[in-house]
Design a protein around this motif. Structure first.
Motif, PDB file in Angstrom:
ATOM      1  N   TYR A 311       4.757  -7.280   9.979  1.00 36.50           N
ATOM      2  CA  TYR A 311       3.805  -6.335   9.464  1.00 36.50           C
ATOM      3  C   TYR A 311       4.076  -6.319   8.131  1.00 36.50           C
ATOM      4  CZ  TYR A 311       1.836  -1.628   9.027  1.00 36.50           C
ATOM      5  OH  TYR A 311       1.106  -0.614   8.643  1.00 36.50           O
ATOM      6  N   ILE A 312       2.973  -5.939   7.328  1.00 32.27           N
ATOM      7  CA  ILE A 312       2.661  -6.201   5.748  1.00 32.27           C
ATOM      8  C   ILE A 312       3.941  -5.535   5.175  1.00 32.27           C
ATOM      9  CG2 ILE A 312       1.154  -4.513   5.995  1.00 32.27           C
ATOM     10  CD1 ILE A 312      -0.297  -5.490   3.550  1.00 32.27           C
ATOM     11  N   VAL A 318      11.015  -6.214   1.113  1.00 34.48           N
ATOM     12  CA  VAL A 318      12.390  -7.045   0.670  1.00 34.48           C
ATOM     13  C   VAL A 318      11.822  -7.865  -0.433  1.00 34.48           C
ATOM     14  CG1 VAL A 318      13.212  -9.214   1.396  1.00 34.48           C
ATOM     15  CG2 VAL A 318      12.828  -7.491   3.097  1.00 34.48           C
ATOM     16  N   GLU A 319      10.627  -7.951  -0.999  1.00 35.54           N
ATOM     17  CA  GLU A 319      10.049  -8.672  -2.184  1.00 35.54           C
ATOM     18  C   GLU A 319      10.082  -7.627  -3.252  1.00 35.54           C
ATOM     19  OE1 GLU A 319       6.839 -11.666  -0.500  1.00 35.54           O
ATOM     20  OE2 GLU A 319       6.084  -9.805  -1.269  1.00 35.54           O
ATOM     21  N   LYS A 320       9.967  -6.365  -3.071  1.00 36.62           N
ATOM     22  CA  LYS A 320       9.788  -5.462  -4.189  1.00 36.62           C
ATOM     23  C   LYS A 320      10.795  -4.537  -4.800  1.00 36.62           C
ATOM     24  CE  LYS A 320       4.677  -5.226  -3.889  1.00 36.62           C
ATOM     25  NZ  LYS A 320       3.605  -4.060  -3.859  1.00 36.62           N
ATOM     26  N   PHE A 321      11.859  -4.447  -3.526  1.00 37.49           N
ATOM     27  CA  PHE A 321      12.791  -3.558  -3.901  1.00 37.49           C
ATOM     28  C   PHE A 321      14.194  -4.269  -3.751  1.00 37.49           C
ATOM     29  CE2 PHE A 321       9.387  -1.150  -2.309  1.00 37.49           C
ATOM     30  CZ  PHE A 321       9.445  -0.087  -3.010  1.00 37.49           C
ATOM     31  N   GLY A 322      14.302  -5.675  -4.138  1.00 36.83           N
ATOM     32  CA  GLY A 322      15.401  -6.348  -4.213  1.00 36.83           C
ATOM     33  C   GLY A 322      15.372  -7.580  -4.836  1.00 36.83           C
ATOM     34  N   ASN A 359       4.126  -9.125  15.012  1.00 35.02           N
ATOM     35  CA  ASN A 359       2.743  -8.312  15.167  1.00 35.02           C
ATOM     36  C   ASN A 359       1.902  -9.012  14.063  1.00 35.02           C
ATOM     37  OD1 ASN A 359       0.642  -6.605  15.002  1.00 35.02           O
ATOM     38  ND2 ASN A 359       1.682  -4.847  13.729  1.00 35.02           N
ATOM     39  N   PRO A 360       0.763  -9.751  14.195  1.00 35.59           N
ATOM     40  CA  PRO A 360      -0.132  -9.593  15.543  1.00 35.59           C
ATOM     41  C   PRO A 360       0.072 -10.783  16.448  1.00 35.59           C
ATOM     42  CG  PRO A 360      -1.604 -10.336  13.619  1.00 35.59           C
ATOM     43  CD  PRO A 360      -0.081 -10.371  13.165  1.00 35.59           C
ATOM     44  N   LEU A 361       0.785 -11.758  16.062  1.00 36.46           N
ATOM     45  CA  LEU A 361       0.769 -13.017  16.952  1.00 36.46           C
ATOM     46  C   LEU A 361       1.885 -13.041  18.106  1.00 36.46           C
ATOM     47  CD1 LEU A 361       0.629 -15.837  14.201  1.00 36.46           C
ATOM     48  CD2 LEU A 361      -1.152 -14.609  15.370  1.00 36.46           C
ATOM     49  N   LEU A 362       2.660 -11.998  18.420  1.00 33.93           N
ATOM     50  CA  LEU A 362       3.138 -11.785  19.654  1.00 33.93           C
ATOM     51  C   LEU A 362       4.284 -12.792  19.691  1.00 33.93           C
ATOM     52  CD1 LEU A 362       2.745  -8.859  20.734  1.00 33.93           C
ATOM     53  CD2 LEU A 362       0.574  -9.635  19.834  1.00 33.93           C
ATOM     54  N   ARG A 363       4.897 -13.625  18.789  1.00 36.58           N
ATOM     55  CA  ARG A 363       5.717 -14.295  18.938  1.00 36.58           C
ATOM     56  C   ARG A 363       7.234 -13.809  18.720  1.00 36.58           C
ATOM     57  NH1 ARG A 363       4.864 -20.087  17.774  1.00 36.58           N
ATOM     58  NH2 ARG A 363       7.001 -20.036  16.926  1.00 36.58           N
ATOM     59  N   SER A 364       7.955 -14.539  19.689  1.00 31.49           N
ATOM     60  CA  SER A 364       9.390 -14.010  19.637  1.00 31.49           C
ATOM     61  C   SER A 364      10.390 -14.897  19.202  1.00 31.49           C
ATOM     62  CB  SER A 364       9.671 -13.799  21.249  1.00 31.49           C
ATOM     63  OG  SER A 364       8.812 -12.891  21.810  1.00 31.49           O
ATOM     64  N   PRO A 365      11.190 -14.541  18.168  1.00 30.59           N
ATOM     65  CA  PRO A 365      12.187 -15.072  17.321  1.00 30.59           C
ATOM     66  C   PRO A 365      13.379 -15.340  18.343  1.00 30.59           C
ATOM     67  CG  PRO A 365      12.524 -13.069  16.910  1.00 30.59           C
ATOM     68  CD  PRO A 365      11.358 -13.024  17.625  1.00 30.59           C
ATOM     69  N   HIS A 553      -4.878  -6.922   5.716  1.00 29.13           N
ATOM     70  CA  HIS A 553      -4.545  -7.916   4.973  1.00 29.13           C
ATOM     71  C   HIS A 553      -5.825  -8.390   4.158  1.00 29.13           C
ATOM     72  CE1 HIS A 553      -0.473  -8.727   6.422  1.00 29.13           C
ATOM     73  NE2 HIS A 553      -0.899  -8.592   7.582  1.00 29.13           N
ATOM     74  N   TYR A 554      -6.663  -7.506   3.984  1.00 30.95           N
ATOM     75  CA  TYR A 554      -8.042  -7.687   3.419  1.00 30.95           C
ATOM     76  C   TYR A 554      -7.851  -8.517   2.093  1.00 30.95           C
ATOM     77  CZ  TYR A 554     -13.040  -7.327   2.680  1.00 30.95           C
ATOM     78  OH  TYR A 554     -14.523  -7.745   2.473  1.00 30.95           O
ATOM     79  N   GLY A 555      -6.982  -8.134   1.477  1.00 28.80           N
ATOM     80  CA  GLY A 555      -6.949  -8.803  -0.017  1.00 28.80           C
ATOM     81  C   GLY A 555      -6.279 -10.152   0.169  1.00 28.80           C
TER      82      GLY A 555
END
Length: 595
Positions: A311-312, A318-322, A359-365, A553-555
């Motif tokens: 999810y976006i 994680v990218e912006k606050f660490g 989300n949204p590909l419903l793959r499980s790790p 994710h339009y942009g």
């Protein structure tokens, strides 16, 4: 409130709340493909009709009214305000400003507002905590503040704003710096002064034989006794935490939920686990944001791993606050191989964040392998179980922290926000994490939101079974159609074996699925003709669909495509409708695609 399935769902007009006439709805109607694109493009014909929106992306109009009122009294010309539930959350927003625009540091300030209370009402006010911390800043820098609001999820809820606005207008919610020596009085909105539940006559709109003074929107949301005594908030929070802990595996009311022992056997299957390791947050993203923040406080500011297409906002946090992120967007075995090589070469990480399923590909790790790597190389594992939910999957044994959005299927009614965070008492780092949360945690879930959430979740267990059945039926319909290119659902994913390792004995494959079509025109025709409500969010008691990638994710559509996520993907959150009628609804929409 669920929407009658017998009436055409496409009659919900652009910008109307979902459910309609719901003051605190968390979804909004975008009923056509063009409306979704228009919303993302900022077209006036869509934006001008927006009565509400998803709360982290659209600031509720009641919140805006309170913010403007605060600016009017405490602000200056050219300023704007965002509202937070505590000084600590507001301070984090101010700190974000400092990192994004250091030159603004002297122009960003905080006003902490607290109630002037009569001694007789002090206990009640302490319980519901009607406080607001406003971050004031130059309005031309609203984008920075909105980014923090969206990613952190720590802004005030619309119900809190509604209550506090009434106090503010009466002059009894004031700047804490000016409180000494002022008169004491406090009369909140009448519906919060009640000491008993209110039973409505739904046909006549009466209360105790008299015409009800509430407006229609309020009546729709609060009928059937939902206007509860706010002193029950603490009990409601306890019941919600017990349901999340897995100790309630049947549909029960508040009294029975409170009577059960907290340490009985439960679905989580982790020794010594109880509701004491469950924390409530204002929304699911707040639980993720605070998980990342507290993990850094425990171990230090290391990079994290995001595994699988997420999810976006999880990736943005994680990218912006660490210090940054190692992103593995495919969630593949090869990416785990690469991670293992990095670890073998002494590269170190704070945590691995993943969704189960994604989300949204419903793959499980592969949580089993991830857990082995985490134990060997000392990083935390944070699993978002929102999509799977704990009635279908048990991910806690593989996790240090489990997060979830309670806004979704746990509530179902699409009218309240909430999030949860769970610590694994058998995790290697549990003692250190427990100390951090004990020191840092503050309960900012607004009292009335907790009451709504508890009521909504009482039938959570039985709803999951019905949703699982309906989703599989829709999946079968879509997979059988020649115009459908791919259906994404855990049962038919190449990662099903990983899902099944965590599936509970009676669990299914969840209520979320996605589909792509061979032609974009078919995707548009199918979506526009699908007789179901359409808008953001998921996990509602009614079927809800959206062109998810366009909306989220339009942009960055090219970036999504590079990770195998197609722009024309349509996502479905399947509800409680009668299975045969739901199947017919999807079949009729499929008939509108090209021959």
């Amino acid at each position: 409130m669920s929407i009658p399935v017998s009436s055409p769902q496409n009659e919900v007009e652009v910008g109307e709340s979902i459910p309609p006439m719901t003051a605190h709805a968390v979804s909004v109607s975008l009923p056509t493909w063009r409306a979704n694109v228009g919303y993302e493009e900022g077209e006036e014909w869509v934006l001008s009709k927006m009565k509400t929106g998803y709360p982290r992306f659209f600031i509720h109009k009641t919140i805006e009214r309170l913010a403007k009122a605060i600016i009017g009294k405490y602000g200056h010309s050219g300023e704007r305000a965002l509202l937070f539930p505590s000084p600590a959350t507001a301070a984090r927003c101010k700190s974000f400003f400092a990192t994004q625009a250091p030159a603004l540091s002297q122009q960003v300030r905080i006003v902490d507002l607290v109630p002037l209370s009569e001694k007789a009402r002090a206990e009640e006010l302490a319980l519901i905590s009607p406080k607001i911390s406003a971050v004031l800043f130059p309005e031309e820098h609203f984008k920075i503040a909105k980014t923090f609001w969206q990613h952190s999820g720590d802004g005030v809820s619309s119900r809190r704003a509604e209550y506090c606005l009434s106090l503010f207008e009466k002059g009894v919610l004031v700047d804490v710096k000016t409180i000494d020596g002022m008169p004491t009085l406090c009369k909140g909105p009448k519906r919060y002064q009640k000491r008993t539940s209110v039973d409505f006559d739904s046909a006549a709109g009466t209360r105790n034989g008299k015409t009800d003074p509430h407006d229609p929107t309020q009546f729709v949301e609060e009928r059937f006794g939902r206007n509860l005594d706010l002193s029950q908030a603490a009990n409601a929070k306890t019941a919600v935490r017990r349901r999340i802990a897995g100790s309630l595996t049947a549909d029960v009311g508040l009294t029975e939920a409170l009577s059960l022992e907290k340490d009985i056997d439960r679905t989580r299957k982790v020794a010594d686990f109880s509701e004491d390791d469950v924390y409530l947050y204002p929304c699911g993203m707040s639980s993720i944001f605070n998980a990342h923040r507290n993990l850094m406080a425990t171990k230090g500011p290391l990079k994290s791993v995001v595994y699988g297409f997420p999810y976006i906002d999880t990736l943005k946090i994680v990218e912006k606050f660490g210090p940054g992120c190692q992103f593995y967007g495919f969630g593949s075995t090869e990416e785990l191989d690469d991670l293992e090589k990095r670890l073998e070469n002494d590269e170190r990480f704070l945590a691995l964040f993943t969704e189960f399923p994604g989300n949204p590909l419903l793959r499980s790790p592969d949580l089993e392998r991830i857990r082995l790597l985490a134990d060997k190389y000392d990083f935390y594992v944070v699993v978002d179980e929102t999509i799977g939910n704990f009635m279908n999957v048990n991910v806690l044994p593989y996790s240090d922290v489990v997060v979830s959005s309670l806004t979704k299927v746990f509530s179902g009614d699409s009218n309240v926000m909430g999030g949860s965070l769970v610590l694994n008492p058998k995790g290697r780092s549990y003692k250190e994490l427990k100390r951090t949360w004990t020191h840092d945690y503050e309960d900012n879930h607004w009292a009335e939101d907790s009451i709504f959430l508890e009521r909504n979740s009482r039938d959570f267990v039985s709803r999951i079974d019905r949703i699982n059945v309906n989703a599989e039926a829709i999946c079968d319909v879509l997979r059988a159609h020649p115009r459908v290119k791919q259906v994404y659902y855990p049962k038919y994913s190449e990662t099903r074996s990983y899902y099944d390792k965590c599936r509970t004995p009676h669990g299914g494959y969840g209520g979320l699925l996605s589909a792509t079509f061979y032609a974009r025109g078919d995707a548009v025709a199918f979506f526009d003709n699908l007789d179901a409500v359409k808008g953001p969010s998921l996990g509602t008691n009614f079927t809800l669909s959206s062109p998810y990638v366009i909306l989220a994710h339009y942009g960055e559509l090219d970036w999504c495509a590079s990770w195998g996520v197609e722009a024309d993907l349509v996502r479905f959150s399947v509800g409680l409708e009668e299975t045969s009628k739901l199947v017919q609804t999807f079949q009729r929409a499929l008939e509108t695609t090209s021959d």
